[in-house]
Design a protein around this motif. Sequence first.
Motif, short mmCIF file in Angstrom:
data_model
loop_
_atom_site.label_atom_id
_atom_site.label_comp_id
_atom_site.label_asym_id
_atom_site.label_seq_id
_atom_site.Cartn_x
_atom_site.Cartn_y
_atom_site.Cartn_z
N TYR A 29 0.69 -1.04 -0.11
CA TYR A 29 -0.19 0.00 -0.04
C TYR A 29 0.94 1.34 -0.10
N GLN A 30 0.38 2.23 -0.62
CA GLN A 30 1.13 3.62 -0.52
C GLN A 30 0.55 4.54 0.56
N PRO A 31 1.33 5.55 1.08
CA PRO A 31 0.92 6.24 2.31
C PRO A 31 -0.50 6.63 2.11
N ASN A 32 -1.19 6.78 0.98
CA ASN A 32 -2.60 7.34 0.99
C ASN A 32 -3.73 6.29 0.99
N GLY A 33 -3.04 4.94 1.36
CA GLY A 33 -3.92 3.79 1.52
C GLY A 33 -4.35 3.05 0.20
N ARG A 34 -4.00 3.63 -0.70
CA ARG A 34 -4.12 2.84 -2.06
C ARG A 34 -3.33 1.68 -2.49
N TRP B 295 6.02 8.78 -4.56
CA TRP B 295 5.75 7.30 -4.77
C TRP B 295 6.58 6.60 -3.68
#
Length: 174
Positions: free
Chosen positions: A135-140, A163
Motif C-alpha cells: 500500500y502507498q501512504p494514501n492507503g491505495r 511514490w
Amino acid sequence: VLMTGQDPAARMASFREAIRLPFFISSPVVLNGTVIALLVTGRTVEQMPWMPRLGKSDVETVQTVSAYLAAILTGQRLVEAEERTKIMLDATPLCCNLWDRGYRNIACNAEAPRLFDLAGKEEYLARFGDLSPRYQPNGRLSSELAVEKIQEAFATGYCRFEWLHQKLNGDRIP
C-alpha cells in the motif's frame, strides 16, 4: 536525372565531364526531407546490343537503390541515437524507467539497480513489483495506483506524483 544519347551534348555538359559519364542516371538519397547524397550510375557508351540506351527500368532500379540506402542510413542513425541516449541515461544519477502501454517496465538506467542494491538491470526489471510496499501512504494499493499513473502519463504525456518504494530488505525509499 536521366541522360542518354538523345539529350543534347550541351545539357549538363560540365557535370557529365566532371563525372566522366556522358550517359547517366542520378537519384537523390533523401533522409527526413533532406538530400544527403546523390547516387549516380551510368555508361561511357551506348552501343546495341550490349550497352543499350538507359531507360525507365534503369531509373526505377536506381530510385529503389536510393530508397534502400536512405533506409539503411535511417537505421544507422536510429541505432546511434539509441546508443547516445542509453549512455546519457546511464550517466544520470537518477533512477529512470521506460514503460510500455501494457504497464510493463521494459528498461531502466544503471542507477536504478544501484539505488535498490540489486545486481543489475535484469534483476531490477524482474523484481520491480517487489520494490514498492503493498500500500502507498494514501492507503491505495500500489499495484492499482501504478496502473492509474502510467495510464495518465500515456494519456496526457506527463504525470508527476509522490511514490514510496522499498528495497528487498524492506528499507523505505520515498
